[in-house]
Design an enzyme around this catalytic site. Structure first.
Site, short mmCIF file in Angstrom:
data_model
loop_
_atom_site.label_atom_id
_atom_site.label_comp_id
_atom_site.label_asym_id
_atom_site.label_seq_id
_atom_site.Cartn_x
_atom_site.Cartn_y
_atom_site.Cartn_z
N LYS A 75 0.85 -1.19 0.00
CA LYS A 75 0.00 0.00 0.00
C LYS A 75 0.89 1.24 0.00
CE LYS A 75 -3.67 2.07 2.87
NZ LYS A 75 -4.49 1.87 4.10
N SER A 151 -9.28 2.59 3.34
CA SER A 151 -8.33 3.24 2.46
C SER A 151 -7.43 2.27 1.69
CB SER A 151 -7.44 4.18 3.28
OG SER A 151 -6.67 3.45 4.24
N SER A 175 -9.79 0.41 7.59
CA SER A 175 -9.23 0.42 6.24
C SER A 175 -8.72 -0.92 5.73
CB SER A 175 -8.10 1.45 6.14
OG SER A 175 -8.64 2.75 6.23
#
Length: 497
Positions: A75, A151, A175
């Protein structure tokens, strides 16, 4: 290895093929890159391909570990990956390149994964959808008109599409669990302190944020947590080591558990019928597996949790914007970040230390409430989300709101906007879609989203389980039991079939 063959295996399955000489790490790398080049233009999941370096590593040899040779994505937020730009989804950080790996990234690499690139995330990981101005929206493989959540939305889209079997993710307010629910994946948020946050950070988001991975199989999540768990030097939290490896828990009898489930919306709003149906079906399945399942009221004050989380949200955004000066060489300006991000930072500066301390008291109160709940129930079962995956753009400011943001940001009117009550209204409208996940971040408990339901429109709709602090083993046992009773691994989006 053909793309369809590659997609049949989870991470441990691919690693076994490499270990036994049936395929090479280079062949896995090429299969993943081919899949990415075919699907990513429609998904926008990978925003920084690192294919040349991945090919070189695959040829040179990767560390021997549980995932040796397995393609993996990081990520673009959270742990630093040395020598690679770390944008956090923000144009202000486009040129920021960390010089040192985060400890968690070192442990990922020691497990043998081959890093293919970095995934899309909203600016500073602030949203439950992934639509940064810098890279544009990530899209859900089950329906590209819908969000993969956030996210860790880019990571979830890539795993759901079979580009990689597992990908790095982080969870400061849901997230990991939100995108898992949106994309039909297994997503576990570990306990506070289970995974390292060093070497530069002692805790993330005051301890609310933790990092782990998103997967299609339960055992991949367990095996990677075995590889990464444990404190690093200077860690502020310490959890007892698991009694046995988490992977050994997968397939072990779960016993007869007492599980309280709730269909209440923490903010008193209406719960979408599909999300209610997901929990009800999960409760029936658990009963059929021998567990004692009981409808209960929510054991926490949903509005107080939302208020405390928003205080954290505003304060950490303000701190992030102030910290940009170290990268930019000057104080940040409104044009450096997205308008909503700048407003959140303004709001963070309008609250006092006393306000923040009062909100932190809610964290402790919530932890005590959940402690009392777990004296009677082993697990809490809720929806992961209050609505199915939203259409892309559904949470973007409307034209009148964008105009208001420009005025507020230009003149620094955060205090005025706060007093008007508009912020609370907009924030509640956002949190009403994702009101269940923040609790575990404030209390530090482990929680997971399990993909047991799909809507009539074919969109995934996950359910959430929350366990006592340090009880990941219970979650893995239950998740594996559910995975066996109602398999989801071979249920694939049309885009990849």
């Amino acid at each position: 290895m053909t793309p369809s063959e590659y997609d049949r295996y989870d991470g441990l399955g691919l690693a076994e093929l490499v270990r036994t000489g049936q395929v090479t790490a280079a062949e896995l790398c090429e299969a993943a890159i081919a899949r990415a080049e075919s699907l990513n233009p429609r998904l926008n999941a990978i925003v920084r391909p690192l294919y040349a370096a991945a090919r070189q590593r695959a040829g040179a040899g990767l560390p021997v570990g549980p995932f040796s040779g397995v393609p993996f994505l990081l990520k673009d937020f959270g742990g630093y990956y040395a020598g690679v730009p770390h944008t956090s989804g923000s144009r202000a950080l486009q040129n920021f390149v960390p010089a040192e790996d985060a400890e968690l990234i070192r442990r990922f690499q020691a497990a043998g994964v081959n890093i293919l690139g970095k995934t899309n995330t909203p600016e500073f990981a602030l949203m439950g959808v992934t639509e940064p101005a810098l890279y544009g929206p990530a899209r859900n493989p089950w329906n590209v008109a819908h969000t993969p959540g956030g996210s860790s939305g880019g990571a979830a889209a890539a795993v759901a599409a079979g580009i990689v079997p597992l990908a790095g993710a982080g969870d400061g307010g849901g997230s990991i669990r939100i995108p898992a629910a949106c994309c039909g994946l297994f997503g576990l948020k570990p306990s506070r302190g289970r995974n390292p946050t060093g070497p530069e950070q002692g805790e993330k988001w005051q301890g609310a944020a933790v990092e782990h991975i998103l997967t299609r199989s339960v055992r991949d999540s367990a095996a990677m947590l075995d590889a990464t768990q444990g404190p690093d030097a200077g860690a502020p939290y310490f959890l007892p080591a698991p009694v046995r490896p988490f992977l050994a828990e997968v397939g072990q009898p779960a016993g007869r558990l007492r599980i309280g489930f709730s269909l209440e919306h923490p903010l008193g709003r209406a719960l979408h019928p599909e999300c209610a149906a997901a929990v009800q079906a999960a409760a029936r399945l658990l009963e059929s597996l021998g567990h004692e399942v009981e409808l209960v009221p929510l054991p926490f004050d949903g509005r107080a949790v939302a208020t405390a989380f928003l205080m954290l949200y505003f304060g950490e955004t303000g701190a992030n914007i102030a910290a940009l000066a170290h990268v930019l060489g000057r104080p940040a300006r409104p044009t450096d970040v997205e308008p909503t991000t700048w407003l959140l930072g303004l709001l963070g500066r309008t609250y006092s230390a006393a306000d923040f301390a009062a909100a932190r008291h809610t964290w402790n109160d919530s932890a005590r409430r959940m402690g009392r709940f777990h004296q009677q129930y082993d697990l809490l079962l809720t929806p992961t989300l209050a609505v199915p995956p939203l259409p892309v753009g559904a949470l973007q400011p409307r034209p009148v709101e964008r105009a208001l943001l420009r005025v507020v940001n230009q003149f620094g009117l955060g205090g005025l906007i706060r007093r008007s009550g508009i912020v609370e209204k907009l924030a509640e409208q956002s949190l009403e879609k994702t009101p269940y996940t923040q609790l575990a971040n404030l209390t530090g408990q482990p929680a997971m989203s399990v993909p047991l339901h799909w809507t009539a429109e074919g969109l995934p709709c996950g359910v959430q389980f929350v366990a006592p602090l340090g009880a990941e083993a219970v979650l893995f046992r239950v998740a594996a039991q559910l995975e066996q009773a109602q398999p989801w691994f071979d249920r694939r989006p049309a885009i990849v079939v």
